[in-house]
Write a protein that holds these residues in place. Sequence first.
Motif, mmCIF file in Angstrom:
data_model
loop_
_atom_site.group_PDB
_atom_site.id
_atom_site.type_symbol
_atom_site.label_atom_id
_atom_site.label_comp_id
_atom_site.label_asym_id
_atom_site.label_seq_id
_atom_site.Cartn_x
_atom_site.Cartn_y
_atom_site.Cartn_z
ATOM 1 N N LYS A 2 -7.049 19.822 -12.058
ATOM 2 C CA LYS A 2 -6.298 18.477 -12.342
ATOM 3 C C LYS A 2 -6.241 17.564 -11.272
ATOM 4 C CE LYS A 2 -1.849 17.024 -14.217
ATOM 5 N NZ LYS A 2 -0.580 17.369 -14.614
ATOM 6 N N LYS A 3 -6.808 16.322 -11.625
ATOM 7 C CA LYS A 3 -6.720 15.298 -10.532
ATOM 8 C C LYS A 3 -5.051 14.670 -10.314
ATOM 9 C CE LYS A 3 -8.919 11.313 -8.840
ATOM 10 N NZ LYS A 3 -10.161 10.192 -8.999
ATOM 11 N N GLU A 4 -4.503 14.717 -9.308
ATOM 12 C CA GLU A 4 -3.173 14.241 -9.009
ATOM 13 C C GLU A 4 -3.317 12.645 -8.600
ATOM 14 O OE1 GLU A 4 -0.381 16.151 -6.829
ATOM 15 O OE2 GLU A 4 -1.340 18.073 -7.041
ATOM 16 N N LYS A 5 -2.398 12.198 -9.389
ATOM 17 C CA LYS A 5 -2.324 10.601 -9.020
ATOM 18 C C LYS A 5 -1.595 10.393 -7.869
ATOM 19 C CE LYS A 5 -1.516 6.373 -11.667
ATOM 20 N NZ LYS A 5 -0.834 5.827 -13.056
ATOM 21 N N THR A 6 -2.126 9.500 -6.939
ATOM 22 C CA THR A 6 -1.420 9.386 -5.788
ATOM 23 C C THR A 6 -0.850 7.898 -5.843
ATOM 24 O OG1 THR A 6 -3.528 8.138 -4.873
ATOM 25 C CG2 THR A 6 -3.200 10.538 -4.384
ATOM 26 N N MET A 7 0.458 7.851 -5.033
ATOM 27 C CA MET A 7 1.094 6.553 -5.224
ATOM 28 C C MET A 7 1.437 6.124 -3.532
ATOM 29 S SD MET A 7 4.178 6.159 -7.561
ATOM 30 C CE MET A 7 4.947 8.199 -7.613
ATOM 31 N N ILE A 8 1.422 4.905 -3.252
ATOM 32 C CA ILE A 8 1.872 4.210 -2.147
ATOM 33 C C ILE A 8 3.134 3.698 -2.200
ATOM 34 C CG2 ILE A 8 1.123 2.852 -0.203
ATOM 35 C CD1 ILE A 8 -1.832 2.851 -1.331
ATOM 36 N N ASP A 9 3.910 4.317 -1.153
ATOM 37 C CA ASP A 9 5.459 3.597 -1.068
ATOM 38 C C ASP A 9 5.255 2.485 -0.315
ATOM 39 O OD1 ASP A 9 8.276 3.498 -1.709
ATOM 40 O OD2 ASP A 9 8.626 4.736 0.166
ATOM 41 N N GLY A 10 5.234 1.302 -0.782
ATOM 42 C CA GLY A 10 5.104 0.087 -0.307
ATOM 43 C C GLY A 10 6.305 -1.176 -0.224
ATOM 44 N N LEU A 11 6.357 -2.095 0.812
ATOM 45 C CA LEU A 11 7.078 -2.922 0.982
ATOM 46 C C LEU A 11 6.430 -4.255 0.914
ATOM 47 C CD1 LEU A 11 9.919 -4.033 1.721
ATOM 48 C CD2 LEU A 11 9.373 -3.724 3.991
ATOM 49 N N ILE A 12 6.563 -5.250 0.142
ATOM 50 C CA ILE A 12 5.926 -6.400 -0.051
ATOM 51 C C ILE A 12 7.010 -7.590 0.202
ATOM 52 C CG2 ILE A 12 4.176 -5.713 -1.273
ATOM 53 C CD1 ILE A 12 5.771 -8.013 -3.038
ATOM 54 N N ALA A 13 6.448 -8.679 0.938
ATOM 55 C CA ALA A 13 7.553 -9.854 0.873
ATOM 56 C C ALA A 13 6.714 -10.950 0.497
ATOM 57 C CB ALA A 13 8.065 -10.196 2.441
ATOM 58 N N ALA A 38 2.105 -13.328 -1.930
ATOM 59 C CA ALA A 38 2.378 -12.613 -0.552
ATOM 60 C C ALA A 38 1.162 -13.372 0.333
ATOM 61 C CB ALA A 38 2.592 -11.296 -0.672
ATOM 62 N N ALA A 39 1.528 -13.658 1.473
ATOM 63 C CA ALA A 39 0.720 -14.227 2.331
ATOM 64 C C ALA A 39 -0.023 -13.182 3.181
ATOM 65 C CB ALA A 39 1.419 -15.269 3.316
ATOM 66 N N THR A 40 -1.257 -13.307 3.324
ATOM 67 C CA THR A 40 -2.092 -12.462 4.248
ATOM 68 C C THR A 40 -2.118 -13.057 5.643
ATOM 69 O OG1 THR A 40 -4.164 -13.479 3.770
ATOM 70 C CG2 THR A 40 -3.316 -11.566 2.536
ATOM 71 N N ASP A 41 -2.869 -12.305 6.683
ATOM 72 C CA ASP A 41 -2.735 -12.584 8.112
ATOM 73 C C ASP A 41 -3.825 -13.743 8.196
ATOM 74 O OD1 ASP A 41 -4.704 -10.995 7.422
ATOM 75 O OD2 ASP A 41 -4.573 -9.803 9.547
ATOM 76 N N MET A 47 -1.710 -11.941 -4.901
ATOM 77 C CA MET A 47 -0.751 -11.792 -6.090
ATOM 78 C C MET A 47 -0.239 -10.498 -6.354
ATOM 79 S SD MET A 47 -0.238 -14.625 -6.887
ATOM 80 C CE MET A 47 0.825 -14.530 -8.512
ATOM 81 N N CYS A 48 0.888 -10.154 -6.468
ATOM 82 C CA CYS A 48 1.713 -8.911 -6.622
ATOM 83 C C CYS A 48 2.151 -8.966 -8.043
ATOM 84 C CB CYS A 48 2.647 -8.729 -5.673
ATOM 85 S SG CYS A 48 3.348 -7.043 -5.858
ATOM 86 N N ASN A 49 1.614 -8.047 -8.980
ATOM 87 C CA ASN A 49 2.342 -8.107 -10.260
ATOM 88 C C ASN A 49 3.414 -6.956 -10.295
ATOM 89 O OD1 ASN A 49 0.175 -9.598 -11.593
ATOM 90 N ND2 ASN A 49 -1.091 -8.045 -10.844
ATOM 91 N N VAL A 50 4.759 -7.435 -10.553
ATOM 92 C CA VAL A 50 5.775 -6.487 -10.427
ATOM 93 C C VAL A 50 6.623 -6.213 -11.796
ATOM 94 C CG1 VAL A 50 8.179 -6.545 -9.413
ATOM 95 C CG2 VAL A 50 6.385 -7.630 -8.083
#
Length: 109
Positions: A2-13, A38-41, A47-50
């Motif tokens: 079984k392939k597990e779904k991975t999640m990233i715990d993230g913080l966006i501003a 969110a701005a990049t460097d 665009m972040c869909n929340v």
Amino acid sequence: MKKEKTMIDGLIAGRMYGSAEERSGQAGSAYVTCKVRAATDDGDTIMCNVIAFNDKVRQALLALNDGDSVSLSGALTPKVWVDKQGKPRPAIDLIAHQILTAYPSMASA
């Protein structure tokens, strides 16, 4: 296997892009969706869909207006989409669990 779904715990501003919208699921559960730019460097934006299910986070997002600054944390999924010119562009989907805004009444949501 079984392939597990991975999640990233993230913080966006970033800044609200438009207004948050409240919706309800098939079982009647309430949730809120919105977009955050969110701005990049390199000066570009992502665009972040929340989506938020937590009551305090939902209410805080609904109180924000287009252009308001916001920081969100939660389960993050990176995505890629293709613009009208055929150029691949990054995007992010975020299931928001926590929120921080410049407004004191919403800062502890």
